[in-house]
Design a protein around this motif. Sequence first.
Motif, PDB file in Angstrom:
ATOM      1  N   ALA A   1      -9.962 -32.489  -8.687  1.00  0.00           N
ATOM      2  CA  ALA A   1      -9.385 -31.292  -9.301  1.00  0.00           C
ATOM      3  C   ALA A   1      -9.974 -31.085 -10.677  1.00  0.00           C
ATOM      4  CB  ALA A   1      -7.868 -31.446  -9.395  1.00  0.00           C
ATOM      5  N   VAL A   2     -10.425 -29.871 -10.946  1.00  0.00           N
ATOM      6  CA  VAL A   2     -11.007 -29.535 -12.242  1.00  0.00           C
ATOM      7  C   VAL A   2     -10.202 -28.395 -12.849  1.00  0.00           C
ATOM      8  CG1 VAL A   2     -13.060 -28.763 -13.461  1.00  0.00           C
ATOM      9  CG2 VAL A   2     -13.290 -30.239 -11.455  1.00  0.00           C
ATOM     10  N   SER A   3      -9.716 -28.560 -14.053  1.00  0.00           N
ATOM     11  CA  SER A   3      -8.949 -27.525 -14.734  1.00  0.00           C
ATOM     12  C   SER A   3      -9.879 -26.715 -15.618  1.00  0.00           C
ATOM     13  CB  SER A   3      -7.846 -28.161 -15.582  1.00  0.00           C
ATOM     14  OG  SER A   3      -7.039 -27.172 -16.168  1.00  0.00           O
ATOM     15  N   VAL A   4      -9.915 -25.377 -15.396  1.00  0.00           N
ATOM     16  CA  VAL A   4     -10.836 -24.499 -16.109  1.00  0.00           C
ATOM     17  C   VAL A   4     -10.059 -23.447 -16.876  1.00  0.00           C
ATOM     18  CG1 VAL A   4     -12.766 -22.898 -15.866  1.00  0.00           C
ATOM     19  CG2 VAL A   4     -12.578 -24.857 -14.322  1.00  0.00           C
ATOM     20  N   ALA A   5     -10.402 -23.235 -18.121  1.00  0.00           N
ATOM     21  CA  ALA A   5      -9.740 -22.222 -18.931  1.00  0.00           C
ATOM     22  C   ALA A   5     -10.264 -20.841 -18.574  1.00  0.00           C
ATOM     23  CB  ALA A   5      -9.976 -22.488 -20.419  1.00  0.00           C
ATOM     24  N   VAL A   6      -9.388 -19.879 -18.427  1.00  0.00           N
ATOM     25  CA  VAL A   6      -9.784 -18.493 -18.162  1.00  0.00           C
ATOM     26  C   VAL A   6      -9.069 -17.594 -19.151  1.00  0.00           C
ATOM     27  CG1 VAL A   6     -10.197 -18.878 -15.722  1.00  0.00           C
ATOM     28  CG2 VAL A   6      -7.939 -18.193 -16.452  1.00  0.00           C
ATOM     29  N   PRO A   7      -9.691 -16.471 -19.557  1.00  0.00           N
ATOM     30  CA  PRO A   7      -9.047 -15.614 -20.549  1.00  0.00           C
ATOM     31  C   PRO A   7      -7.835 -14.897 -19.990  1.00  0.00           C
ATOM     32  CG  PRO A   7     -11.055 -14.603 -19.707  1.00  0.00           C
ATOM     33  CD  PRO A   7     -11.007 -15.996 -19.156  1.00  0.00           C
ATOM     34  N   GLU A   8      -6.791 -14.790 -20.804  1.00  0.00           N
ATOM     35  CA  GLU A   8      -5.637 -14.009 -20.409  1.00  0.00           C
ATOM     36  C   GLU A   8      -5.973 -12.526 -20.507  1.00  0.00           C
ATOM     37  OE1 GLU A   8      -2.051 -14.854 -22.406  1.00  0.00           O
ATOM     38  OE2 GLU A   8      -2.107 -17.003 -22.037  1.00  0.00           O
ATOM     39  N   LEU A   9      -5.390 -11.730 -19.653  1.00  0.00           N
ATOM     40  CA  LEU A   9      -5.608 -10.289 -19.659  1.00  0.00           C
ATOM     41  C   LEU A   9      -4.404  -9.603 -20.281  1.00  0.00           C
ATOM     42  CD1 LEU A   9      -7.072  -9.737 -16.074  1.00  0.00           C
ATOM     43  CD2 LEU A   9      -8.311  -9.798 -18.222  1.00  0.00           C
ATOM     44  N   SER A  10      -4.646  -8.899 -21.370  1.00  0.00           N
ATOM     45  CA  SER A  10      -3.576  -8.105 -21.967  1.00  0.00           C
ATOM     46  C   SER A  10      -3.825  -6.656 -21.587  1.00  0.00           C
ATOM     47  CB  SER A  10      -3.577  -8.265 -23.491  1.00  0.00           C
ATOM     48  OG  SER A  10      -4.835  -7.913 -24.014  1.00  0.00           O
ATOM     49  N   ILE A  11      -2.903  -6.056 -20.854  1.00  0.00           N
ATOM     50  CA  ILE A  11      -3.077  -4.700 -20.356  1.00  0.00           C
ATOM     51  C   ILE A  11      -3.080  -3.713 -21.518  1.00  0.00           C
ATOM     52  CG2 ILE A  11      -2.170  -2.951 -18.798  1.00  0.00           C
ATOM     53  CD1 ILE A  11      -3.266  -5.567 -17.543  1.00  0.00           C
ATOM     54  N   ALA A  12      -4.023  -2.793 -21.484  1.00  0.00           N
ATOM     55  CA  ALA A  12      -4.126  -1.791 -22.541  1.00  0.00           C
ATOM     56  C   ALA A  12      -2.833  -0.986 -22.622  1.00  0.00           C
ATOM     57  CB  ALA A  12      -5.309  -0.870 -22.270  1.00  0.00           C
ATOM     58  N   ALA A  13      -2.321  -0.849 -23.836  1.00  0.00           N
ATOM     59  CA  ALA A  13      -1.055  -0.152 -24.027  1.00  0.00           C
ATOM     60  C   ALA A  13      -1.245   1.212 -24.689  1.00  0.00           C
ATOM     61  CB  ALA A  13      -0.130  -1.016 -24.888  1.00  0.00           C
ATOM     62  N   ASP A  14      -2.475   1.698 -24.771  1.00  0.00           N
ATOM     63  CA  ASP A  14      -2.744   2.943 -25.481  1.00  0.00           C
ATOM     64  C   ASP A  14      -3.145   4.065 -24.535  1.00  0.00           C
ATOM     65  OD1 ASP A  14      -5.137   1.945 -24.672  1.00  0.00           O
ATOM     66  OD2 ASP A  14      -6.095   1.941 -26.636  1.00  0.00           O
ATOM     67  N   GLY A  15      -2.790   3.949 -23.253  1.00  0.00           N
ATOM     68  CA  GLY A  15      -3.121   4.988 -22.297  1.00  0.00           C
ATOM     69  C   GLY A  15      -4.476   4.854 -21.669  1.00  0.00           C
ATOM     70  N   ALA A  16      -5.224   3.821 -22.033  1.00  0.00           N
ATOM     71  CA  ALA A  16      -6.551   3.625 -21.461  1.00  0.00           C
ATOM     72  C   ALA A  16      -6.449   3.292 -19.977  1.00  0.00           C
ATOM     73  CB  ALA A  16      -7.282   2.509 -22.196  1.00  0.00           C
ATOM     74  N   SER A  17      -7.340   3.874 -19.178  1.00  0.00           N
ATOM     75  CA  SER A  17      -7.314   3.638 -17.744  1.00  0.00           C
ATOM     76  C   SER A  17      -8.697   3.859 -17.169  1.00  0.00           C
ATOM     77  CB  SER A  17      -6.315   4.582 -17.051  1.00  0.00           C
ATOM     78  OG  SER A  17      -6.667   5.931 -17.309  1.00  0.00           O
ATOM     79  N   ALA A  18      -8.941   3.305 -15.984  1.00  0.00           N
ATOM     80  CA  ALA A  18     -10.217   3.480 -15.297  1.00  0.00           C
ATOM     81  C   ALA A  18      -9.976   3.470 -13.799  1.00  0.00           C
ATOM     82  CB  ALA A  18     -11.196   2.376 -15.683  1.00  0.00           C
TER      83      ALA A  18
ATOM     84  N   GLY B   1      -5.590   3.321 -13.174  1.00  0.00           N
ATOM     85  CA  GLY B   1      -4.370   2.569 -13.389  1.00  0.00           C
ATOM     86  C   GLY B   1      -4.515   1.648 -14.578  1.00  0.00           C
ATOM     87  N   PRO B   2      -3.448   0.962 -14.938  1.00  0.00           N
ATOM     88  CA  PRO B   2      -3.503   0.062 -16.095  1.00  0.00           C
ATOM     89  C   PRO B   2      -4.438  -1.102 -15.831  1.00  0.00           C
ATOM     90  CG  PRO B   2      -1.471  -0.272 -14.879  1.00  0.00           C
ATOM     91  CD  PRO B   2      -2.132   0.932 -14.275  1.00  0.00           C
ATOM     92  N   GLY B   3      -5.030  -1.564 -16.864  1.00  0.00           N
ATOM     93  CA  GLY B   3      -5.954  -2.680 -16.770  1.00  0.00           C
ATOM     94  C   GLY B   3      -6.705  -2.797 -18.068  1.00  0.00           C
ATOM     95  N   VAL B   4      -7.846  -3.433 -18.023  1.00  0.00           N
ATOM     96  CA  VAL B   4      -8.673  -3.583 -19.219  1.00  0.00           C
ATOM     97  C   VAL B   4     -10.115  -3.279 -18.853  1.00  0.00           C
ATOM     98  CG1 VAL B   4      -7.207  -5.237 -20.424  1.00  0.00           C
ATOM     99  CG2 VAL B   4      -8.902  -6.063 -18.772  1.00  0.00           C
TER     100      VAL B   4
END
Length: 504
Positions: A12-29, A170-173
């Motif tokens: 088992a290997v533990s790998v760090a991944v970035p957290e995703l903070s959803i854009a809160a300013d109306g940004a969408s794609a 929709g919401p995302g980054v």
Amino acid sequence: MKRRTFLAAGAAVSVAVPELSIAADGASAGFAEQDITPDIGMEQPGGYGKSYHTSLHDPCKVRAAVFGDGQQRVALVGIDASAIGRRIVVEAREEIARKSGIPANAVLICASHSHSSGPVGMIERGEYDHAPEFVRKLAYEQSTVDDPVYTERVRRAIVNAVVTADTRRGPGVCGAGAGYEDQVAFNRRFRMKNGQSWTHPGQGNPEIIEPAGPIDPVVGVIGGWDANGRLRGCVVNYCCHATTNPGGISANWIYYLEQAIRGAFDHDLVVVFLQGTAGDVTQVDNRTPYRRMAGDAEARLVGGCVGAEAVRVLLSMHRGSLTPVAAASRVLRIPRRPPSPEHLRRANEIVRMDPKRAGMTEWIFAKETVMLDARLQKAKESEVEVQAVQVGPAVFLANPAELFCEYGLQMRKGSRFPLTMPVAYANGAVGYVPTEEAFGPHGGGYETRLTSYSNLVPTAGRQITETALELAASLTPGRMPEPPRAAPGPPRPWPYGNVPPEIS
């Protein structure tokens, strides 16, 4: 940061991944694609005569991305096509505006310039109906002509792709970044010892002095992730003719670009490709001493390398909001350059000869000169739309020409945006637009020939570039997403490593 556990070699290997903070300013794609694969037997574009498809290699598509900031929206559309006619662009934009509310000038429609795609963006049926019968036959029976049924299918696909992408927002980054790939694209023009500049002088020609122009190795990328951290689509901008022709109907090397990115992330994601200012840049290396790849192998090489670099950029880019979005455009009326009376007289003589007797190359360009003269009787100027589309810190500067690479580099240098992506073959088709130097005493080459397709005055490239930079200057760049700052406080050395050497 969160951690995920993977299995590697039984451990088992533990790998760090970035957290995703959803854009809160109306940004969408949102992203979507539509199939536009032509039928076997349809005309194949890219040449000055008739050629027909006899096999299928991979599908052709319309791919679209729509970005919003809560107030405005913009659409980026990539088409597997040699060119896109102005009429189709105008009609598609009008319907998109009616159905989605996205302003017409906020929709960028770019052809990939695939020479293995369908019959669209060439001579249109009816375009030469005003000309004498002899010229009409040259245009419709001896040249590449669009298919009205297929053209309408492409127009509908553009509309459907944009409208669907808009509904999928929709919401995302998102993230934006640029990579570097300089091993698969080459300037095809060379300064020769005779004082001229030639296009494709022949592999290993000893009369070559140096390339007559640059390449643009930048791989521009925008990615869009959903709320679950899944990459839903991306936009890729790169400068290289799509002339690898892998065998049959194909998106050309863009197919392998798509395959490389999908293989790394998700087989359903949408890859919108926007061609750069590749008027004098192709995959052909005229200076290599080795036998060059061709067909499918060449397509795999170009698409795979550009795709791999796009993957690297997507993996390393910081994610957040790409705002604001905006668009601006201006339509220029640029004069066409007419053939001289002597040039036209000689062309009329040659085109009435048997092509074998005249020489096929001479006959083809005589045909083009005669057709250009007929086009000038109808319109002495060309409508050239220059457009700037902003997605946060990135700006796409679009034009309808096969613009020389030097102009794209000037756009990037003169823009204040963190990421500037020059886009050619967009919103119409006005042919090759070389540098003014190419029309000078030491210029020349294929791209400077007068044809019914390429005929704008020598200053056209400067006008397009200056206008693009003026439009970019009217927009305010957004901020590039940044990674989270490290926690404040004194450094914490790794206890395994903060020791003196152990000699014994």
